[in-house]
Design a protein around this motif. Structure first.
Motif, PDB file in Angstrom:
ATOM      1  N   ALA A 267       0.567  -1.335  -0.068  1.00  0.00           N
ATOM      2  CA  ALA A 267      -0.020  -0.145   0.049  1.00  0.00           C
ATOM      3  C   ALA A 267       0.301   1.275  -0.045  1.00  0.00           C
ATOM      4  O   ALA A 267       1.630   1.273  -1.392  1.00  0.00           O
ATOM      5  CB  ALA A 267      -0.707  -0.132   1.173  1.00  0.00           C
ATOM      6  N   ASP A 268       0.527   2.183   1.143  1.00  0.00           N
ATOM      7  CA  ASP A 268       1.154   3.334   1.231  1.00  0.00           C
ATOM      8  C   ASP A 268       2.513   3.845   2.069  1.00  0.00           C
ATOM      9  O   ASP A 268       2.874   4.071   1.929  1.00  0.00           O
ATOM     10  CB  ASP A 268       0.339   4.470   1.233  1.00  0.00           C
ATOM     11  CG  ASP A 268      -0.135   5.082   0.398  1.00  0.00           C
ATOM     12  OD1 ASP A 268       0.049   5.017  -0.964  1.00  0.00           O
ATOM     13  OD2 ASP A 268      -1.480   5.916  -0.008  1.00  0.00           O
ATOM     14  N   LEU A 269       2.609   1.864   2.758  1.00  0.00           N
ATOM     15  CA  LEU A 269       4.276   2.457   3.490  1.00  0.00           C
ATOM     16  C   LEU A 269       5.425   1.927   2.742  1.00  0.00           C
ATOM     17  O   LEU A 269       6.323   2.514   2.683  1.00  0.00           O
ATOM     18  CB  LEU A 269       3.929   0.982   4.199  1.00  0.00           C
ATOM     19  CG  LEU A 269       5.114   1.039   5.378  1.00  0.00           C
ATOM     20  CD1 LEU A 269       5.736   1.792   6.305  1.00  0.00           C
ATOM     21  CD2 LEU A 269       5.599  -0.557   5.471  1.00  0.00           C
ATOM     22  N   LEU A 270       5.443   1.646   1.290  1.00  0.00           N
ATOM     23  CA  LEU A 270       5.873   1.185   0.334  1.00  0.00           C
ATOM     24  C   LEU A 270       5.637   1.773  -1.551  1.00  0.00           C
ATOM     25  O   LEU A 270       4.889   0.347  -1.919  1.00  0.00           O
ATOM     26  CB  LEU A 270       7.060   0.129   0.171  1.00  0.00           C
ATOM     27  CG  LEU A 270       8.244   0.573  -0.700  1.00  0.00           C
ATOM     28  CD1 LEU A 270       9.440   1.682   0.224  1.00  0.00           C
ATOM     29  CD2 LEU A 270       8.973  -1.614  -0.479  1.00  0.00           C
ATOM     30  N   PRO A 271       5.092   2.570  -1.913  1.00  0.00           N
ATOM     31  CA  PRO A 271       4.262   2.780  -2.723  1.00  0.00           C
ATOM     32  C   PRO A 271       4.540   2.189  -4.292  1.00  0.00           C
ATOM     33  O   PRO A 271       4.408   1.403  -4.821  1.00  0.00           O
ATOM     34  CB  PRO A 271       4.108   4.291  -2.566  1.00  0.00           C
ATOM     35  CG  PRO A 271       4.964   5.446  -1.566  1.00  0.00           C
ATOM     36  CD  PRO A 271       5.766   4.260  -1.037  1.00  0.00           C
ATOM     37  N   THR A 272       5.923   2.434  -4.477  1.00  0.00           N
ATOM     38  CA  THR A 272       7.059   1.853  -5.327  1.00  0.00           C
ATOM     39  C   THR A 272       8.138   1.203  -4.945  1.00  0.00           C
ATOM     40  O   THR A 272       9.030   2.069  -4.084  1.00  0.00           O
ATOM     41  CB  THR A 272       6.976   2.708  -6.541  1.00  0.00           C
ATOM     42  OG1 THR A 272       8.154   4.435  -6.170  1.00  0.00           O
ATOM     43  CG2 THR A 272       6.046   4.501  -6.801  1.00  0.00           C
TER      44      THR A 272
END
Length: 286
Positions: A210-215
């Motif tokens: 998710a948005d803990l590590l986006p890319t």
């Protein structure tokens, strides 16, 4: 259990906002920007076939917002939830559970749709329970000024009014949910009580980041999004998570990376760094 990546639609976001204080000269090496400083972003959901359940993790932006709204996000490509589900032999009415990592519009917008005559809203997955958690829900329906534009009432209030909304209970920041078949890590840096699924699958641990590590471009510790409400908290949570991911050879499913589906990490003198990139269907057999 069988897993399927579900492409809900691609869009673009400002690269500076996505990388916070990190200079463009650094982040553009992994996430090149166009002439308007916009970078490619995916909204890739994950479908879990688990016994009689079909669990969809996140639902993308949806399609009910105005053209003016979508003009800010420059949608591209021809992906949709319906076409992606159909490719795997499913229909949205087959979904039994929708698990939302958090309630920002790009993660939950597809959960609610216009009704037939566009006089109101209805659940897009009419047979599904919707899963959030009470603390994050309270945070979202009483938004701070920083996140107000991400928590849209047309996404949230119809969930509650529909009777489909359910809350997962937690006693600690990591909990295994028997009813879903996977573990959840709760993190607070991006937004309060974001939920990160950790799934045991084919003798591997797959983490929906998710948005803990986006890319993949966000692996170095200081590469924290400008959207995060508590960036120093993100740094702490991310440092612990990356160490755990390296030590346990986690496979990371990148929801927002338009060009890297799954990755794993290695330890270096500079900390955790990208080890390998994988196509989901090459890594896992169905």
């Amino acid at each position: 259990m069988t897993l399927y990546p579900i492409e809900t639609g691609h869009f673009k976001l400002d690269g500076g906002a996505m990388f916070g204080v990190v200079p463009k000269s650094l982040w553009q090496r992994t996430n090149p920007a166009d002439a308007n400083n916009m970078i490619d972003i995916a909204a890739t959901s994950l479908l879990i076939e688990h016994g009689k359940q079909l669990i969809l993790i996140d639902t993308g932006l949806g399609n009910k917002q105005s053209e003016k709204f979508f003009s800010h996000y420059h949608r591209w490509g021809d992906h949709s939830i319906d076409s992606s589900l159909k490719k795997h032999g499913f229909h949205r009415d087959d979904i039994t559970d929708v698990f939302l990592t958090h309630l920002h519009f790009d993660h939950c917008g597809g959960t609610i749709q216009w009704n037939k005559d566009k006089t109101g809203y209805e659940p897009a997955f009419k047979n599904a329970k919707i899963w959030s958690n009470q603390e994050h829900w309270d945070w979202a329906i009483n938004p701070n000024d920083r996140e107000r534009a991400s928590f849209l009432k047309e996404n949230l209030l119809p969930m509650q009014e529909s009777g489909h909304l359910n809350f997962l209970k937690r006693s600690k920041n990591r909990h295994f949910y028997e009813n879903l078949g996977f573990e959840v890590l709760f993190v607070d840096g991006h937004t309060d009580k974001q939920m990160i699924p950790i799934i045991e699958y084919q003798d591997k641990k797959l983490v929906f980041t998710a948005d803990l590590l986006p890319t993949a471009g966000h692996i170095p510790l200081p590469y924290v999004m400008g959207f995060d409400t508590r960036p120093l908290k993100t740094l702490t949570e991310k440092k612990l998570f990356l160490k755990e991911a390296v030590n346990n050879n986690y496979y990371l499913f990148l929801e927002h990376d338009a060009h890297n589906e799954v990755i794993n990490l290695k330890d270096t003198e500079k900390g955790a760094r990208l080890d390998s990139k994988f196509n989901f269907n090459e890594l896992f057999t169905t």
